[in-house]
Structures are given as structure tokens and as C-alpha cells.
Motif scaffolding. Sequence first.
Motif, PDB file in Angstrom:
ATOM      1  N   ARG A  43     -41.535 -70.051   4.653  1.00  0.00           N
ATOM      2  CA  ARG A  43     -42.665 -69.237   5.092  1.00  0.00           C
ATOM      3  C   ARG A  43     -43.209 -69.835   6.372  1.00  0.00           C
ATOM      4  O   ARG A  43     -43.717 -70.956   6.366  1.00  0.00           O
ATOM      5  CB  ARG A  43     -43.758 -69.195   4.036  1.00  0.00           C
ATOM      6  CG  ARG A  43     -44.871 -68.210   4.349  1.00  0.00           C
ATOM      7  CD  ARG A  43     -46.062 -68.452   3.462  1.00  0.00           C
ATOM      8  NE  ARG A  43     -47.008 -67.345   3.474  1.00  0.00           N
ATOM      9  CZ  ARG A  43     -48.298 -67.486   3.172  1.00  0.00           C
ATOM     10  NH1 ARG A  43     -48.781 -68.670   2.839  1.00  0.00           N
ATOM     11  NH2 ARG A  43     -49.093 -66.435   3.186  1.00  0.00           N
ATOM     12  N   LEU A  44     -43.112 -69.080   7.447  1.00  0.00           N
ATOM     13  CA  LEU A  44     -43.663 -69.508   8.723  1.00  0.00           C
ATOM     14  C   LEU A  44     -45.090 -69.007   8.870  1.00  0.00           C
ATOM     15  O   LEU A  44     -45.420 -67.912   8.405  1.00  0.00           O
ATOM     16  CB  LEU A  44     -42.829 -68.974   9.882  1.00  0.00           C
ATOM     17  CG  LEU A  44     -41.334 -69.290   9.863  1.00  0.00           C
ATOM     18  CD1 LEU A  44     -40.670 -68.743  11.136  1.00  0.00           C
ATOM     19  CD2 LEU A  44     -41.074 -70.765   9.695  1.00  0.00           C
ATOM     20  N   SER A  45     -45.908 -69.818   9.511  1.00  0.00           N
ATOM     21  CA  SER A  45     -47.279 -69.432   9.818  1.00  0.00           C
ATOM     22  C   SER A  45     -47.507 -69.549  11.317  1.00  0.00           C
ATOM     23  O   SER A  45     -46.874 -70.367  11.983  1.00  0.00           O
ATOM     24  CB  SER A  45     -48.279 -70.332   9.090  1.00  0.00           C
ATOM     25  OG  SER A  45     -48.129 -70.251   7.700  1.00  0.00           O
ATOM     26  N   CYS A  46     -48.417 -68.746  11.820  1.00  0.00           N
ATOM     27  CA  CYS A  46     -48.804 -68.809  13.234  1.00  0.00           C
ATOM     28  C   CYS A  46     -50.312 -68.643  13.298  1.00  0.00           C
ATOM     29  O   CYS A  46     -50.827 -67.560  12.995  1.00  0.00           O
ATOM     30  CB  CYS A  46     -48.102 -67.734  14.033  1.00  0.00           C
ATOM     31  SG  CYS A  46     -48.700 -67.574  15.752  1.00  0.00           S
TER      32      CYS A  46
ATOM     33  N   GLU B 104     -47.251 -72.378  15.679  1.00  0.00           N
ATOM     34  CA  GLU B 104     -46.389 -72.078  14.544  1.00  0.00           C
ATOM     35  C   GLU B 104     -46.193 -73.312  13.669  1.00  0.00           C
ATOM     36  O   GLU B 104     -46.252 -74.448  14.155  1.00  0.00           O
ATOM     37  CB  GLU B 104     -45.001 -71.604  15.007  1.00  0.00           C
ATOM     38  CG  GLU B 104     -44.999 -70.372  15.881  1.00  0.00           C
ATOM     39  CD  GLU B 104     -44.866 -70.719  17.343  1.00  0.00           C
ATOM     40  OE1 GLU B 104     -44.344 -69.880  18.117  1.00  0.00           O
ATOM     41  OE2 GLU B 104     -45.278 -71.830  17.724  1.00  0.00           O
ATOM     42  N   SER B 105     -45.937 -73.067  12.417  1.00  0.00           N
ATOM     43  CA  SER B 105     -45.599 -74.131  11.480  1.00  0.00           C
ATOM     44  C   SER B 105     -44.758 -73.547  10.354  1.00  0.00           C
ATOM     45  O   SER B 105     -44.673 -72.323  10.213  1.00  0.00           O
ATOM     46  CB  SER B 105     -46.867 -74.788  10.921  1.00  0.00           C
ATOM     47  OG  SER B 105     -47.655 -73.833  10.229  1.00  0.00           O
ATOM     48  N   GLY B 106     -44.156 -74.434   9.567  1.00  0.00           N
ATOM     49  CA  GLY B 106     -43.423 -73.988   8.396  1.00  0.00           C
ATOM     50  C   GLY B 106     -41.916 -74.008   8.520  1.00  0.00           C
ATOM     51  O   GLY B 106     -41.212 -73.721   7.549  1.00  0.00           O
ATOM     52  N   GLY B 107     -41.416 -74.318   9.706  1.00  0.00           N
ATOM     53  CA  GLY B 107     -39.977 -74.383   9.861  1.00  0.00           C
ATOM     54  C   GLY B 107     -39.390 -75.589   9.149  1.00  0.00           C
ATOM     55  O   GLY B 107     -40.115 -76.445   8.642  1.00  0.00           O
TER      56      GLY B 107
ATOM     57  N   ASP C 271     -57.117 -65.475  11.313  1.00  0.00           N
ATOM     58  CA  ASP C 271     -56.442 -65.417  12.620  1.00  0.00           C
ATOM     59  C   ASP C 271     -55.018 -65.977  12.516  1.00  0.00           C
ATOM     60  O   ASP C 271     -54.567 -66.758  13.376  1.00  0.00           O
ATOM     61  CB  ASP C 271     -57.230 -66.189  13.695  1.00  0.00           C
ATOM     62  CG  ASP C 271     -58.544 -65.519  14.059  1.00  0.00           C
ATOM     63  OD1 ASP C 271     -59.302 -66.105  14.839  1.00  0.00           O
ATOM     64  OD2 ASP C 271     -58.793 -64.406  13.553  1.00  0.00           O
ATOM     65  N   THR C 272     -54.344 -65.547  11.491  1.00  0.00           N
ATOM     66  CA  THR C 272     -53.022 -66.106  11.201  1.00  0.00           C
ATOM     67  C   THR C 272     -52.051 -64.987  10.812  1.00  0.00           C
ATOM     68  O   THR C 272     -52.445 -64.045  10.121  1.00  0.00           O
ATOM     69  CB  THR C 272     -53.106 -67.132  10.062  1.00  0.00           C
ATOM     70  OG1 THR C 272     -53.991 -68.184  10.447  1.00  0.00           O
ATOM     71  CG2 THR C 272     -51.740 -67.727   9.750  1.00  0.00           C
ATOM     72  N   VAL C 273     -50.814 -65.125  11.283  1.00  0.00           N
ATOM     73  CA  VAL C 273     -49.748 -64.257  10.821  1.00  0.00           C
ATOM     74  C   VAL C 273     -48.706 -65.113  10.101  1.00  0.00           C
ATOM     75  O   VAL C 273     -48.598 -66.321  10.367  1.00  0.00           O
ATOM     76  CB  VAL C 273     -49.070 -63.458  11.952  1.00  0.00           C
ATOM     77  CG1 VAL C 273     -50.020 -62.428  12.521  1.00  0.00           C
ATOM     78  CG2 VAL C 273     -48.535 -64.372  13.040  1.00  0.00           C
TER      79      VAL C 273
ATOM     80  N   TYR D 232     -40.412 -68.047  17.268  1.00  0.00           N
ATOM     81  CA  TYR D 232     -41.598 -68.004  18.103  1.00  0.00           C
ATOM     82  C   TYR D 232     -42.544 -66.904  17.645  1.00  0.00           C
ATOM     83  O   TYR D 232     -42.122 -65.783  17.335  1.00  0.00           O
ATOM     84  CB  TYR D 232     -41.234 -67.736  19.561  1.00  0.00           C
ATOM     85  CG  TYR D 232     -40.401 -68.805  20.213  1.00  0.00           C
ATOM     86  CD1 TYR D 232     -39.010 -68.728  20.176  1.00  0.00           C
ATOM     87  CD2 TYR D 232     -40.994 -69.874  20.864  1.00  0.00           C
ATOM     88  CE1 TYR D 232     -38.226 -69.703  20.780  1.00  0.00           C
ATOM     89  CE2 TYR D 232     -40.216 -70.857  21.467  1.00  0.00           C
ATOM     90  CZ  TYR D 232     -38.844 -70.765  21.417  1.00  0.00           C
ATOM     91  OH  TYR D 232     -38.080 -71.728  22.016  1.00  0.00           O
ATOM     92  N   CYS D 233     -43.814 -67.221  17.663  1.00  0.00           N
ATOM     93  CA  CYS D 233     -44.870 -66.253  17.443  1.00  0.00           C
ATOM     94  C   CYS D 233     -45.365 -65.769  18.808  1.00  0.00           C
ATOM     95  O   CYS D 233     -45.396 -66.562  19.772  1.00  0.00           O
ATOM     96  CB  CYS D 233     -46.001 -66.952  16.681  1.00  0.00           C
ATOM     97  SG  CYS D 233     -47.520 -66.037  16.522  1.00  0.00           S
ATOM     98  N   ALA D 234     -45.750 -64.498  18.894  1.00  0.00           N
ATOM     99  CA  ALA D 234     -46.217 -63.948  20.153  1.00  0.00           C
ATOM    100  C   ALA D 234     -47.338 -62.945  19.911  1.00  0.00           C
ATOM    101  O   ALA D 234     -47.388 -62.310  18.850  1.00  0.00           O
ATOM    102  CB  ALA D 234     -45.068 -63.266  20.900  1.00  0.00           C
TER     103      ALA D 234
END
Length: 126
Positions: free
Chosen positions: A19-22, A6-9, A77-79, A95-97
Motif C-alpha cells: 500500500r503506497l501513500s502520498c 510518497e511512502s510504502g514501497g 491530504d493523502t492519496v 510517483y505521486c502527482a
Amino acid sequence: QVQLVESGGGLVQAGGSLRLSCAASRLTFSSYTMGWFRQAPGKEREFVAAIIGSGGSTYYRDGVKGRFTMSRDNAKDTVYLQMNSLNPEDTAVYYCAASSRARTVFFRRTTEYDYWGQGTQVTVSS
């Protein structure tokens, strides 16, 4: 092994946006249901949003509907989780899952997910 990063926090004032990315690796991304969860200090991890399967329906918890938007880019491959009109109650580690059960109806449950990211902190100041 499978990785979710994850990133963007960060820190934002109330009313602001993040905007969060995973980014996922080493899994057949398009066939996974993807979810976002969050956990505030002293509270249980809770469901925020999910995209079922390769780009089907999206679901949100009450309280973020109309403010948060989840999307996925299977080519990358990103949400993503676009968060608008943030308020202090949104402060948490996000958290991304990933769930291999592509059409699960239990996407709100943490136990439904096989893989988790390390989390990214979101802090909203009043």
C-alpha cells in the motif's frame, strides 16, 4: 512550496501486496486531481491510476485494473494506492502527482500534472 511525499514501497514476492501513500502539503488538496505513475529502468514514465477532482471517478491503466485501487482521504491530504497480486512487471519507481486541473480529461499525461513526489521503489521478486 508544495510537497508530495510518497511512502510504502519495498520488496515483495510475486502475488503479494503493498500500500503506497502520498501525503500532500501546501496545496488545496481536495480540488486537485491526483495521479500515480511509475517508471521502470530504461522505460518512460507511465500512467497507473488517477482520481479526478475531490473524490470523483477513478481510472486505471489496463493491466492493473482489478489489482490496484486508488483512494483519497481529503481530511488527511493523502492519496493511497493499494496494490494486490503484484507481479515482477510491476517493479518500478512509483510517483505521486497533483494536477490543479480538477476535471482534466488528460489525466494519463505526465504533462498534465503540476507537482511530483520524489518516488518510492517497488520491487516484486519472482
